[in-house]
Design a protein around this motif. Structure first.
Motif, mmCIF file in Angstrom:
data_model
loop_
_atom_site.group_PDB
_atom_site.id
_atom_site.type_symbol
_atom_site.label_atom_id
_atom_site.label_comp_id
_atom_site.label_asym_id
_atom_site.label_seq_id
_atom_site.Cartn_x
_atom_site.Cartn_y
_atom_site.Cartn_z
ATOM 1 N N HIS A 1 0.847 -1.193 0.000
ATOM 2 C CA HIS A 1 0.000 0.000 0.000
ATOM 3 C C HIS A 1 0.881 1.241 0.000
ATOM 4 N N TRP B 1 -1.388 7.857 -4.942
ATOM 5 C CA TRP B 1 -2.302 8.492 -3.983
ATOM 6 C C TRP B 1 -2.066 9.991 -4.079
ATOM 7 N N GLN C 1 0.716 12.143 1.146
ATOM 8 C CA GLN C 1 2.040 11.623 1.518
ATOM 9 C C GLN C 1 2.958 11.463 0.293
ATOM 10 N N ASN D 1 -8.421 0.968 -4.280
ATOM 11 C CA ASN D 1 -8.753 1.031 -2.857
ATOM 12 C C ASN D 1 -9.344 2.407 -2.513
ATOM 13 N N GLU E 1 -9.005 -1.673 5.466
ATOM 14 C CA GLU E 1 -8.521 -0.763 6.522
ATOM 15 C C GLU E 1 -9.556 -0.616 7.637
ATOM 16 N N TRP F 1 -7.071 -1.520 10.463
ATOM 17 C CA TRP F 1 -6.043 -0.473 10.290
ATOM 18 C C TRP F 1 -5.382 -0.204 11.634
ATOM 19 N N TRP G 1 -4.417 5.774 13.759
ATOM 20 C CA TRP G 1 -4.350 7.097 13.109
ATOM 21 C C TRP G 1 -5.527 7.979 13.517
HETATM 22 C C1 XIL Z 1 -2.734 6.815 7.389
HETATM 23 C C2 XIL Z 1 -1.696 6.309 8.381
HETATM 24 O O1 XIL Z 1 -2.290 5.350 9.240
HETATM 25 C C3 XIL Z 1 -1.132 7.458 9.174
HETATM 26 O O2 XIL Z 1 -0.090 7.033 10.036
HETATM 27 C C4 XIL Z 1 -0.602 8.538 8.222
HETATM 28 O O3 XIL Z 1 -0.170 9.652 8.955
HETATM 29 C C5 XIL Z 1 -1.677 8.955 7.246
HETATM 30 O O4 XIL Z 1 -2.174 7.816 6.560
HETATM 31 N N1 XIL Z 1 -6.546 5.760 4.177
HETATM 32 C C6 XIL Z 1 -5.411 5.163 3.692
HETATM 33 C C7 XIL Z 1 -4.219 5.032 4.575
HETATM 34 O O5 XIL Z 1 -5.419 4.649 2.577
HETATM 35 O O6 XIL Z 1 -3.022 5.100 3.847
HETATM 36 C C8 XIL Z 1 -4.222 6.053 5.668
HETATM 37 O O7 XIL Z 1 -3.158 5.754 6.561
HETATM 38 C C9 XIL Z 1 -5.548 6.065 6.397
HETATM 39 C C10 XIL Z 1 -6.661 6.424 5.448
#
Ligand code: XIL
Length: 318
Positions: A82, A86, A89, A173, A239, A279, A287
């Protein structure tokens, strides 16, 4: 028996968890995270995201990801990887400059090529594109859409197929698609067109970030999964977590338990659904508190690392 053992008996391929790097110094946590009977599958929460894997252009770094992938391989836990594409990040070098369309397509292919090859035989599945849709069913107005146009999604899947192993499942996703709604229907339309035209997509992941009091029902989730079952695709809950409006109460924990169990049951009962990933499993490292102020306690293990009612609701249901 742990959740993965029970999930496999119920016909799923795995019950898994996301793991973040920040807790790897906590032995009690790590012991549960890589306990094969609880979790047969692992997703790195952050380590495979663009800002960490390609921090400078064409310079690749897999340190964070490998801190989670390597022990998972050792523990015989399958890996969901994953994510390739996106809006979030991303590294500064990518967001702070205006690339032309051909440049950005080249950057996209190069990124997918390196990551896919680095994990060639190590990922059961890749989330190729993450969160491309808005809730109203239009495409998110991000870097990819603005510079490349809607075809960036198809391109990402084609690049992923070119460089991953032939048995790696390629997933789209997203969140908010756990009901039949504008977003899930818009996605279904795109996926249907992909299948028709031979764009290589194998699965759809429903993130399933839920809130106590507002979560989709068993029927909602099953109907949403079925949109993609009907197209011959694989599905998964990728998640799952169920956040609570704090302060928490016994009644909220009970509702949370029901939501967890109903969600897992929807996957068990839906033919195309191969597994459920939570998740993260420990409240303090979720998170949720930092992303949704006022909310928390979204996981299966509490602050004291004790199993919550939600854990037992899933295990009783399986
Ligand atoms: C989140 C992580 O859990 C955090 O640590 C990070 O700061 C931000 O991203 N959807 C997604 C994930 O697809 O990649 C995200 O993960 C949560 C929401």
């Amino acid at each position: 028996p742990g959740l993965d053992v029970l999930a496999k008996r119920a016909g799923l391929l795995y019950f898994g968890t996301a793991i973040d790097n920040v807790v790897l110094n906590n032995t009690a946590y790590v012991t549960i995270a890589h306990n094969r009977s609880e979790f047969g599958q692992v997703t790195p929460s952050n380590g495979l995201k663009w800002m960490y894997t390609e921090p400078s252009r064409n310079v690749f770094n897999y340190t964070m990801a490998n801190e989670i992938i390597k022990p998972a391989i050792k523990a015989h836990q399958i890996r969901r990887c994953h994510t390739f594409v996106w809006h979030n990040q991303l590294p500064d070098w990518l967001t702070s400059k205006n690339y032309t369309k051909p440049e950005l397509i080249g950057i996209l292919e190069n990124h997918i090529k390196h990551e896919a090859r680095a994990y060639y035989d190590k990922c059961y599945a890749w989330d190729v594109v993450n969160e491309a849709f808005n809730d109203d069913g239009t495409l998110r107005d991000d870097l990819w859409l603005q510079t490349i146009g809607p075809e960036y999604i198809e391109l990402a899947f084609r690049f992923a197929r070119k460089y991953t192993s032939p048995w790696t499942r390629l997933y789209y996703n997203d969140y908010g698609i756990e009901r039949v709604n504008n977003k899930s229907l818009a996605l279904q339309k795109v996926v249907k067109d992909f299948v028709k035209r031979g764009v290589p997509i194998d699965g759809v992941g429903l993130q399933a970030h839920f809130t106590v009091g507002r979560a989709p029902s068993y029927n909602d989730t099953r109907s949403a999964l079925n949109l993609f079952t009907k197209l011959g695709l694989e599905t998964a809950l990728t998640e799952l977590d169920v956040r609570v409006d704090l302060p928490d109460t016994a009644a909220k924990q009970k509702t949370q338990a029901d939501v967890y169990a109903a969600s897992v049951k929807a996957c068990v009962d839906e033919e195309s659904c191969v597994g459920v990933t939570v998740w993260d499993f420990w409240d303090p490292v979720s998170w949720v508190p930092s992303t949704f102020p006022g909310y928390g306690n979204a996981c299966l293990w509490d602050d004291a690392l004790k199993r919550k009612p939600a854990y037992y609701a899933i295990s009783d249901m399986l």
